[in-house]
Each structure stands twice: as C-alpha cells, then as structure tokens.
Design a protein around this motif. Structure first.
Motif, PDB file in Angstrom:
ATOM      1  N   MET A 195       1.213   9.902   5.542  1.00  0.00           N
ATOM      2  CA  MET A 195       2.142   8.805   5.471  1.00  0.00           C
ATOM      3  C   MET A 195       2.709   8.449   6.618  1.00  0.00           C
ATOM      4  N   PHE A 196       2.634   9.260   8.081  1.00  0.00           N
ATOM      5  CA  PHE A 196       3.512   8.824   9.016  1.00  0.00           C
ATOM      6  C   PHE A 196       2.458   7.546   8.916  1.00  0.00           C
ATOM      7  N   LEU A 228      -2.394  15.022  -1.950  1.00  0.00           N
ATOM      8  CA  LEU A 228      -2.892  16.201  -0.789  1.00  0.00           C
ATOM      9  C   LEU A 228      -1.679  17.490  -1.109  1.00  0.00           C
ATOM     10  N   GLY A 229      -0.310  17.513  -1.160  1.00  0.00           N
ATOM     11  CA  GLY A 229       0.903  18.064  -0.091  1.00  0.00           C
ATOM     12  C   GLY A 229       0.700  19.122  -0.963  1.00  0.00           C
ATOM     13  N   TYR A 230       0.259  18.566  -2.414  1.00  0.00           N
ATOM     14  CA  TYR A 230       0.752  19.854  -3.865  1.00  0.00           C
ATOM     15  C   TYR A 230      -0.717  20.796  -3.432  1.00  0.00           C
ATOM     16  N   ILE A 265       1.900   8.370  -3.172  1.00  0.00           N
ATOM     17  CA  ILE A 265       1.208   9.244  -4.566  1.00  0.00           C
ATOM     18  C   ILE A 265      -0.478   9.642  -3.940  1.00  0.00           C
ATOM     19  N   LEU A 266      -1.139   9.519  -3.523  1.00  0.00           N
ATOM     20  CA  LEU A 266      -2.083  10.540  -2.859  1.00  0.00           C
ATOM     21  C   LEU A 266      -1.683  11.432  -1.769  1.00  0.00           C
ATOM     22  N   LEU A 318       0.786  -1.120  -0.154  1.00  0.00           N
ATOM     23  CA  LEU A 318      -0.159   0.090  -0.026  1.00  0.00           C
ATOM     24  C   LEU A 318       0.868   0.845   0.021  1.00  0.00           C
ATOM     25  N   LEU A 319       1.865   1.479   0.261  1.00  0.00           N
ATOM     26  CA  LEU A 319       2.408   2.376   0.115  1.00  0.00           C
ATOM     27  C   LEU A 319       2.498   3.464  -0.535  1.00  0.00           C
TER      28      LEU A 319
END
Length: 193
Positions: free
Chosen positions: A127-128, A111-113, A106-107, A100-101
């Motif tokens: 992510m964490f 979300l970050g951008y 990518i998700l 799943l990593l």
C-alpha cells in the motif's frame, strides 16, 4: 363611378411559392398578440417555479449530454476551452498508477484481514509503495504538463491547469467527466484551437 360592396369583394388568395414559408404572414394585431404572449411573465409563484424548473431541466440535460460527448457549447465553464480539452486528452492518453490503486486496495484489505502478521506487513508495504508511486507520478505529471502547455499554448494562461490535471488523473478512467475521448497511448493532434 362604380363601387364594390364588401360582399362582392373577391376572397384573398394565397399563392404558395416553392421556397415560401407555406403560410400567410400574420397581421400586425396577431403578431403583437403573439409577442405579448411570449413576453408575458408568469403570474403566480407556481407558474414561475414551473418555468424555472423546466429551464433548469433542459440545461441539465444538455450539460449531461455534453459531458458524455465532449460538446464544448454546453460544458461547464471549468471544462471549456482548447487548453482544458488538451489537458483532458493528455491525461486520458497516458497510463496512471491510480488505475492500479483500487485493485491493490482490495488486495491490501484481504491481506490485512488474514490475521497473519507477515501478510499484513506485505499488504502495508504494498500500500505504501503504490501511494509513493502515485505521488511520484503526480509530480512527473506536473512537470511534463507544464512543458507541453508551454510548447502548445505559449500565450495562454496556465493558472489552475495543474490542479485540473491532477484531479482528473486521480479519478479512475471510467469515472471521469467529461468522458474520455481518447484511448491510452493514442497520439494527440498538434493543434487544439
């Protein structure tokens, strides 16, 4: 006394047997010449390099084929043996969070951008969380693997097996070499001798 001349001698006939080799036995002179030709070392560096390149190419081809099929004869030393084969099959038959990593990375990047602080916080938390799940999965893998190895291979040395298993489990299933030979959830055989 009657002597035959060399011209009167009958030519030797070769009688082929049904299970014979189909050709006459070479003379000693021919056999020695063939042996010398096989044993002759290359005369120049160029010939020697060509011979080594050809041998390396054949060895590499056999090893690549073994990595695809799991043929023990041509696998590298680090992958040989029943213990390593069991570890490969055991890792390949279980679901890992590493699968799943990449989609979650990518998700998280998307979300970050996005520019929205709230979505970036959700992405970082996600992510964490997945990294924490992977670390916990690796620790659980270590303990379960040790227990399985002790049960199945009580006399075999287990040095390096945890590292081998962790490195294999951290790879995506389609990228693993030697290629997986079992499916997720498949029952493994009891003996690996």
């Amino acid at each position: 006394m009657f002597r035959r001349s060399k011209t009167d001698a009958a030519p030797p006939t070769t009688v082929e047997k049904a299970d014979g080799k189909g050709r006459p036995t070479p003379s000693r002179k021919e056999a020695e010449a063939a042996a010398r030709a096989r044993a002759k070392a290359p005369r120049t560096r160029k010939e020697q390099a060509a011979a080594q390149r050809s041998a390396r190419g054949e060895s590499s081809r056999q090893m690549r084929q073994a990595m695809k099929t799991g043929d023990e004869r041509y696998l590298p030393t680090r992958d040989k043996g029943p213990v390593k084969r069991f570890i490969r099959d055991w890792i390949d038959s279980r679901f890992s969070f590493v699968e799943l990593l990449v989609p979650l990375l990518i998700l998280t990047m998307a979300l970050g951008y996005s520019g929205n602080a709230r979505l970036m916080g959700i992405g970082n938390g996600l992510m964490f969380g997945i990294i924490l799940l992977v670390v916990v999965d690796i620790f659980m893998l270590r303990f379960r693997l040790r227990r399985e190895l002790a049960r199945r291979f009580p006399d075999a040395p287990t040095k390096g097996t945890t590292y081998y298993a962790v490195m294999r489990s951290l790879q995506m299933k389609f990228m693993r070499m030697p290629k997986p030979q079992v499916k997720i959830g498949q029952q493994l055989p009891d003996t690996y001798r």
